[in-house]
Scaffold this motif. Structure first.
Motif, PDB file in Angstrom:
ATOM      1  N   GLU A   1      23.752  32.542   7.392  1.00 48.94           N
ATOM      2  CA  GLU A   1      23.271  33.243   6.195  1.00 48.94           C
ATOM      3  C   GLU A   1      23.421  34.748   6.362  1.00 48.94           C
ATOM      4  OE1 GLU A   1      19.167  33.798   3.569  1.00 48.94           O
ATOM      5  OE2 GLU A   1      19.321  32.161   5.024  1.00 48.94           O
ATOM      6  N   ALA A   2      23.088  35.243   7.553  1.00 45.01           N
ATOM      7  CA  ALA A   2      23.255  36.678   7.827  1.00 45.01           C
ATOM      8  C   ALA A   2      24.739  37.050   7.815  1.00 45.01           C
ATOM      9  CB  ALA A   2      22.629  37.033   9.173  1.00 45.01           C
ATOM     10  N   GLY A   3      25.587  36.129   8.339  1.00 45.41           N
ATOM     11  CA  GLY A   3      27.022  36.381   8.355  1.00 45.41           C
ATOM     12  C   GLY A   3      27.619  36.464   6.969  1.00 45.41           C
ATOM     13  N   VAL A   4      27.104  35.609   6.050  1.00 39.67           N
ATOM     14  CA  VAL A   4      27.593  35.632   4.672  1.00 39.67           C
ATOM     15  C   VAL A   4      27.283  36.981   4.021  1.00 39.67           C
ATOM     16  CG1 VAL A   4      27.258  34.653   2.371  1.00 39.67           C
ATOM     17  CG2 VAL A   4      27.475  33.143   4.350  1.00 39.67           C
ATOM     18  N   ARG A   5      26.026  37.450   4.215  1.00 39.95           N
ATOM     19  CA  ARG A   5      25.647  38.738   3.607  1.00 39.95           C
ATOM     20  C   ARG A   5      26.441  39.887   4.219  1.00 39.95           C
ATOM     21  NH1 ARG A   5      20.359  36.805   4.436  1.00 39.95           N
ATOM     22  NH2 ARG A   5      20.027  38.392   6.039  1.00 39.95           N
ATOM     23  N   ALA A   6      26.562  39.857   5.557  1.00 35.59           N
ATOM     24  CA  ALA A   6      27.290  40.938   6.235  1.00 35.59           C
ATOM     25  C   ALA A   6      28.764  40.938   5.833  1.00 35.59           C
ATOM     26  CB  ALA A   6      27.155  40.784   7.752  1.00 35.59           C
ATOM     27  N   ALA A   7      29.370  39.767   5.758  1.00 37.84           N
ATOM     28  CA  ALA A   7      30.780  39.687   5.405  1.00 37.84           C
ATOM     29  C   ALA A   7      31.025  40.172   3.978  1.00 37.84           C
ATOM     30  CB  ALA A   7      31.286  38.254   5.573  1.00 37.84           C
ATOM     31  N   ALA A   8      30.113  39.822   3.053  1.00 39.60           N
ATOM     32  CA  ALA A   8      30.274  40.234   1.658  1.00 39.60           C
ATOM     33  C   ALA A   8      30.219  41.753   1.528  1.00 39.60           C
ATOM     34  CB  ALA A   8      29.190  39.590   0.800  1.00 39.60           C
ATOM     35  N   GLN A   9      29.271  42.385   2.226  1.00 45.64           N
ATOM     36  CA  GLN A   9      29.165  43.844   2.141  1.00 45.64           C
ATOM     37  C   GLN A   9      30.312  44.531   2.888  1.00 45.64           C
ATOM     38  OE1 GLN A   9      25.170  45.572   2.478  1.00 45.64           O
ATOM     39  NE2 GLN A   9      24.331  43.486   2.434  1.00 45.64           N
ATOM     40  N   ALA A  10      30.695  43.932   4.015  1.00 39.02           N
ATOM     41  CA  ALA A  10      31.829  44.502   4.764  1.00 39.02           C
ATOM     42  C   ALA A  10      33.109  44.413   3.949  1.00 39.02           C
ATOM     43  CB  ALA A  10      31.988  43.770   6.091  1.00 39.02           C
ATOM     44  N   GLU A  11      33.245  43.354   3.160  1.00 40.72           N
ATOM     45  CA  GLU A  11      34.432  43.205   2.319  1.00 40.72           C
ATOM     46  C   GLU A  11      34.482  44.307   1.264  1.00 40.72           C
ATOM     47  OE1 GLU A  11      36.889  39.389   0.704  1.00 40.72           O
ATOM     48  OE2 GLU A  11      34.743  39.438   0.306  1.00 40.72           O
ATOM     49  N   GLN A  12      33.320  44.675   0.740  1.00 38.05           N
ATOM     50  CA  GLN A  12      33.280  45.789  -0.218  1.00 38.05           C
ATOM     51  C   GLN A  12      33.702  47.094   0.450  1.00 38.05           C
ATOM     52  OE1 GLN A  12      29.510  46.056  -2.313  1.00 38.05           O
ATOM     53  NE2 GLN A  12      29.357  43.829  -2.472  1.00 38.05           N
TER      54      GLN A  12
ATOM     55  N   LEU B   1      28.049  33.677  13.177  1.00 35.28           N
ATOM     56  CA  LEU B   1      28.758  32.397  13.136  1.00 35.28           C
ATOM     57  C   LEU B   1      27.910  31.322  13.797  1.00 35.28           C
ATOM     58  CD1 LEU B   1      32.438  33.392  14.138  1.00 35.28           C
ATOM     59  CD2 LEU B   1      31.487  33.159  11.839  1.00 35.28           C
ATOM     60  N   GLU B   2      28.065  30.092  13.315  1.00 32.89           N
ATOM     61  CA  GLU B   2      27.394  28.946  13.926  1.00 32.89           C
ATOM     62  C   GLU B   2      28.254  27.707  13.712  1.00 32.89           C
ATOM     63  OE1 GLU B   2      23.668  28.470  11.928  1.00 32.89           O
ATOM     64  OE2 GLU B   2      24.581  28.032   9.978  1.00 32.89           O
ATOM     65  N   ARG B   3      27.920  26.652  14.443  1.00 36.29           N
ATOM     66  CA  ARG B   3      28.648  25.395  14.287  1.00 36.29           C
ATOM     67  C   ARG B   3      28.108  24.629  13.089  1.00 36.29           C
ATOM     68  NH1 ARG B   3      33.422  25.271  17.104  1.00 36.29           N
ATOM     69  NH2 ARG B   3      33.105  26.413  19.060  1.00 36.29           N
ATOM     70  N   GLY B   4      28.982  24.189  12.243  1.00 34.91           N
ATOM     71  CA  GLY B   4      28.591  23.373  11.114  1.00 34.91           C
ATOM     72  C   GLY B   4      28.472  21.913  11.499  1.00 34.91           C
ATOM     73  N   PRO B   5      28.081  21.045  10.541  1.00 33.65           N
ATOM     74  CA  PRO B   5      27.918  19.607  10.818  1.00 33.65           C
ATOM     75  C   PRO B   5      29.180  18.958  11.368  1.00 33.65           C
ATOM     76  CG  PRO B   5      26.935  20.185   8.715  1.00 33.65           C
ATOM     77  CD  PRO B   5      27.692  21.395   9.174  1.00 33.65           C
ATOM     78  N   ASP B   6      30.331  19.493  10.996  1.00 29.93           N
ATOM     79  CA  ASP B   6      31.591  18.911  11.468  1.00 29.93           C
ATOM     80  C   ASP B   6      32.078  19.525  12.769  1.00 29.93           C
ATOM     81  OD1 ASP B   6      32.271  21.400  10.563  1.00 29.93           O
ATOM     82  OD2 ASP B   6      33.817  20.730   9.153  1.00 29.93           O
ATOM     83  N   GLY B   7      31.248  20.437  13.330  1.00 28.85           N
ATOM     84  CA  GLY B   7      31.609  21.059  14.595  1.00 28.85           C
ATOM     85  C   GLY B   7      32.436  22.321  14.464  1.00 28.85           C
ATOM     86  N   ASN B   8      32.883  22.646  13.260  1.00 27.71           N
ATOM     87  CA  ASN B   8      33.667  23.863  13.044  1.00 27.71           C
ATOM     88  C   ASN B   8      32.762  25.072  12.841  1.00 27.71           C
ATOM     89  OD1 ASN B   8      36.183  22.563  13.148  1.00 27.71           O
ATOM     90  ND2 ASN B   8      35.953  21.891  11.023  1.00 27.71           N
ATOM     91  N   LEU B   9      33.265  26.247  13.204  1.00 28.35           N
ATOM     92  CA  LEU B   9      32.494  27.478  13.017  1.00 28.35           C
ATOM     93  C   LEU B   9      32.409  27.838  11.536  1.00 28.35           C
ATOM     94  CD1 LEU B   9      33.835  29.720  15.918  1.00 28.35           C
ATOM     95  CD2 LEU B   9      31.528  28.775  15.712  1.00 28.35           C
ATOM     96  N   VAL B  10      31.195  28.244  11.114  1.00 29.41           N
ATOM     97  CA  VAL B  10      30.959  28.704   9.744  1.00 29.41           C
ATOM     98  C   VAL B  10      30.081  29.943   9.801  1.00 29.41           C
ATOM     99  CG1 VAL B  10      31.194  26.408   8.705  1.00 29.41           C
ATOM    100  CG2 VAL B  10      28.943  27.205   9.487  1.00 29.41           C
ATOM    101  N   LEU B  11      30.047  30.675   8.711  1.00 26.95           N
ATOM    102  CA  LEU B  11      29.184  31.857   8.629  1.00 26.95           C
ATOM    103  C   LEU B  11      27.724  31.443   8.512  1.00 26.95           C
ATOM    104  CD1 LEU B  11      31.234  34.014   6.098  1.00 26.95           C
ATOM    105  CD2 LEU B  11      30.901  34.542   8.505  1.00 26.95           C
TER     106      LEU B  11
END
Length: 295
Positions: free
Chosen positions: A60-71, A48-58
């Motif tokens: 690049e590593a988080g996106v890949r990990a979340a996609a595989q974890a979802e499977q 997770l990291e802070r996005g331009p608006d200050g909110n937490l977002v995934l």
């Protein structure tokens, strides 16, 4: 890596905020943050990291990990569903034992209906006068004409009914002809049968006499009655189902047998055992018998 932490990453992908994850998993936000940090520590990467608006977002590593974890999460859900289906699916083999008279006269006429309802279940019918041992797995379900005495807590037993008895004669005979018929009794070694004892105790007092031919089992006695060789005492639920016979007396008030259903206690939750036991209980319940009661 703690695989349970992946659930929090998957839920973040689905909901987008830590608060939403906490609500979805019914925990507090602090727990969610701690789980995510633990996951990042095991990866050695931020998810997770802070996005331009200050909110937490995934990341690049988080996106890949979340996609595989979802499977993985979906595979686990599918596995759980399959296991639940397997638990309730009526399939496999059930060995069922009973005396020949009950197998031939009560069970076999109903087998086609039962098999059509449960096509993936195979019944192995053991028609024998001896008691097959359940604890040694000689059979899975036993239908007995008498209260069981073996097995203790390892077996579960139900009384499925009281079998009333009456005198039965060939169907075509009139009342006077029935009265003149000889009685068909049992061989000496089978005098322990309740119907055999009743005839030995009562035939002479009724002014009757025994035929010169005696029989070893009730199933053979039924055929002898149908052939016109005499009359005998039979369970009502058996004699009434044979169109070749007529019931020549009221049910005998001092003669009945208990029918018991037995299976291993450890098998009680198996779907195949449950449906076989329910089928047998229903057969007896439909023949003027008491409802099944466990002991």
């Amino acid at each position: 890596m703690d695989w349970n932490n992946l659930r929090y990453l998957v839920e973040f992908k689905r909901t987008g905020t830590l608060l939403a994850v906490a609500k979805r998993l019914e925990v507090d936000a602090t727990t969610v943050s701690r789980r995510i940090r633990s996951l990042e520590a095991s990866f050695g990467l931020d998810v997770l990291e802070r996005g331009p608006d200050g909110n937490l977002v995934l990341t690049e590593a988080g996106v890949r990990a979340a996609a595989q974890a979802e499977q993985i999460d979906q595979l686990v859900a599918d596995l759980q569903g399959d296991l639940v289906d397997a638990k309730h699916r009526v399939t496999g083999v059930v060995h069922l034992s009973a005396v020949p008279m009950l197998v031939k006269r009560i069970l076999i006429p109903q087998i086609a209906i039962f098999s059509a309802k449960y096509p993936e279940l195979t019944l192995h019918l053991n028609a024998d006068n001896r008691n097959f041992c359940l604890t040694n797995r000689e059979t899975d379900v036993a239908l007995r004409l008498g209260r069981p005495t073996e097995g203790g807590h390892s077996l579960k037993a139900y009384r499925v009914g009281l079998m009333t008895h009456a005198v039965f004669a060939p169907e075509a005979l009139s009342g006077d002809a029935v009265d003149r018929l000889s009685w068909l009794g049992y061989q000496h070694e089978m005098q322990n049968l309740p119907q055999a004892r009743w005839m030995e105790d009562n035939v002479a007092g009724l002014g009757g006499e025994f035929a010169s031919t005696r029989f070893y089992d009730a199933d053979t006695a039924i055929e002898a009655v149908a052939a016109g060789l005499g009359k005998t005492v039979l369970p009502c639920l058996v004699g009434q189902k044979d169109a070749r016979l007529q019931q020549a007396s009221e049910p005998l008030p001092d003669l009945f047998r208990e029918a018991w259903l037995i299976h291993r206690a450890e098998d009680a939750k198996l779907a195949r055992i449950q449906v076989v036991c329910q089928w047998l209980a229903d057969l007896f319940r439909g023949n003027q018998c008491d409802a099944a009661k466990p002991i």
